[in-house]
Enzyme design. Structure first.
Site, short mmCIF file in Angstrom:
data_model
loop_
_atom_site.label_atom_id
_atom_site.label_comp_id
_atom_site.label_asym_id
_atom_site.label_seq_id
_atom_site.Cartn_x
_atom_site.Cartn_y
_atom_site.Cartn_z
CG HIS A 12 -18.83 -58.51 26.36
ND1 HIS A 12 -20.05 -59.12 26.54
CD2 HIS A 12 -18.98 -57.68 25.30
CE1 HIS A 12 -20.90 -58.67 25.63
NE2 HIS A 12 -20.27 -57.80 24.87
CG ASP A 55 -24.41 -53.47 20.63
OD1 ASP A 55 -23.32 -54.01 20.40
OD2 ASP A 55 -25.03 -53.65 21.70
CG HIS A 56 -20.43 -51.51 21.66
ND1 HIS A 56 -20.27 -50.89 22.87
CD2 HIS A 56 -21.31 -52.52 21.87
CE1 HIS A 56 -21.02 -51.50 23.78
NE2 HIS A 56 -21.65 -52.50 23.20
CG HIS A 96 -20.18 -57.31 20.26
ND1 HIS A 96 -20.42 -57.68 21.57
CD2 HIS A 96 -19.63 -58.41 19.66
CE1 HIS A 96 -20.03 -58.94 21.76
NE2 HIS A 96 -19.55 -59.39 20.62
CG HIS A 105 -26.03 -52.09 26.64
ND1 HIS A 105 -26.80 -52.12 25.50
CD2 HIS A 105 -24.81 -52.58 26.28
CE1 HIS A 105 -26.09 -52.63 24.49
NE2 HIS A 105 -24.88 -52.91 24.95
CG HIS A 139 -16.87 -54.69 22.58
ND1 HIS A 139 -17.36 -53.64 23.32
CD2 HIS A 139 -17.94 -55.51 22.36
CE1 HIS A 139 -18.65 -53.80 23.53
NE2 HIS A 139 -19.03 -54.93 22.96
CG ASP A 194 -21.43 -54.30 26.04
OD1 ASP A 194 -21.84 -53.18 26.39
OD2 ASP A 194 -21.85 -54.89 25.03
#
Length: 257
Positions: A113, A58-59, A56, A175, A54, A137
């Protein structure tokens, strides 16, 4: 196909897939470039694919830097993430497949998410081996992702797809949230002896800085409240039997935990 777990940011994991025979690599959800580049240099591998779950940051935060270093790398992501994943070239939908190191992964569309989230599942290649699920996530060890762009009904459907996979599937989530997730799980499923034992084990592992990822899907089915909306214990706690209502109430409690 070998899988390596790389730590990134404060609690992220990046997953490096290696084809040792051909010195090739793929990476799942690269949060930042440095851990990936260091490891690629150490193993003398060339990056050929980025599998994003996805959009975001942090990905996908390392996509541009990795493309600068390996410009022929192909960037994969969900079709509904068009315009949101840096460098995306392949737009995947439910039932599509991707290949790496002679292994084929099935793509699951798992919104909740985010509205465009996907997951990648590599089935086992022989009896007794594990399947490999890269779920970003959507599903966490002991938990699930917050609903930023989706609905409880979507998330129940998405988690149901993942729950249907074999117990002997390794869950590579992005995570290290497991200990906190299990602390919450005990507040809504306190009589679950499997959960109690898992919490003690994870608490010990984390005290020694041992990673809890990957987990096994069979363990998640027994101990993760977000996969247990149809169990009498959780239904009683949430005072509901409808799966979406049980899930939504559980998620609401977690959001406030």
């Amino acid at each position: 196909m070998e899988i390596e777990r790389l730590s990134a940011l404060s609690d992220n994991y990046i997953f490096l897939l290696l084809d040792r025979e051909r010195n090739l690599a793929a990476v799942v959800d690269p949060a930042e470039p440095e851990p990936v580049l260091r490891r690629l240099e150490a193993v003398n591998a060339r990056l050929v694919a980025i599998f994003n779950t996805h959009h975001h940051g942090d990905h996908v935060g390392a996509n541009r830097d990795l493309l600068d270093r390996f410009p022929d790398t192909v960037v994969y992501g969900g079709a509904e993430d068009r315009g949101r994943i840096p460098g995306q070239q392949v737009f995947l939908q439910e039932g599509d497949t991707v290949e790496f190191a002679g292994r084929e992964a099935r793509v699951f569309f798992v919104p909740g998410h985010t509205r465009a989230h996907i997951a990648y599942y590599f089935p086992p290649t022989a009896d007794g081996e594990t399947g490999e699920l890269f779920c970003g996530d959507t599903l966490f060890a002991g938990g699930c992702g917050r609903l930023f762009e989706g609905t409880p009904a979507q998330m129940v459907d998405s988690l149901g797809k993942l729950r249907s996979l074999p117990d002997n599937t390794r869950v590579w989530c992005a995570h290290e949230y497991t200990l906190g997730n299990l602390k919450f799980a005990l507040t809504v499923d306190p009589e679950n002896t499997d959960l109690q034992e898992r919490y003690r084990r994870v608490e010990s592992d984390r005290s020694r800085d041992i990673a809890t990822i990957p987990s096994l899907l069979g363990t998640e089915k027994r101990t993760n409240p977000f996969l247990r909306w149809d169990t009498p214990a959780l239904q009683a706690t949430m005072d509901a039997t409808d799966p979406v209502t049980v899930f939504a109430r559980t998620r609401g409690k977690k959001d406030l935990f």
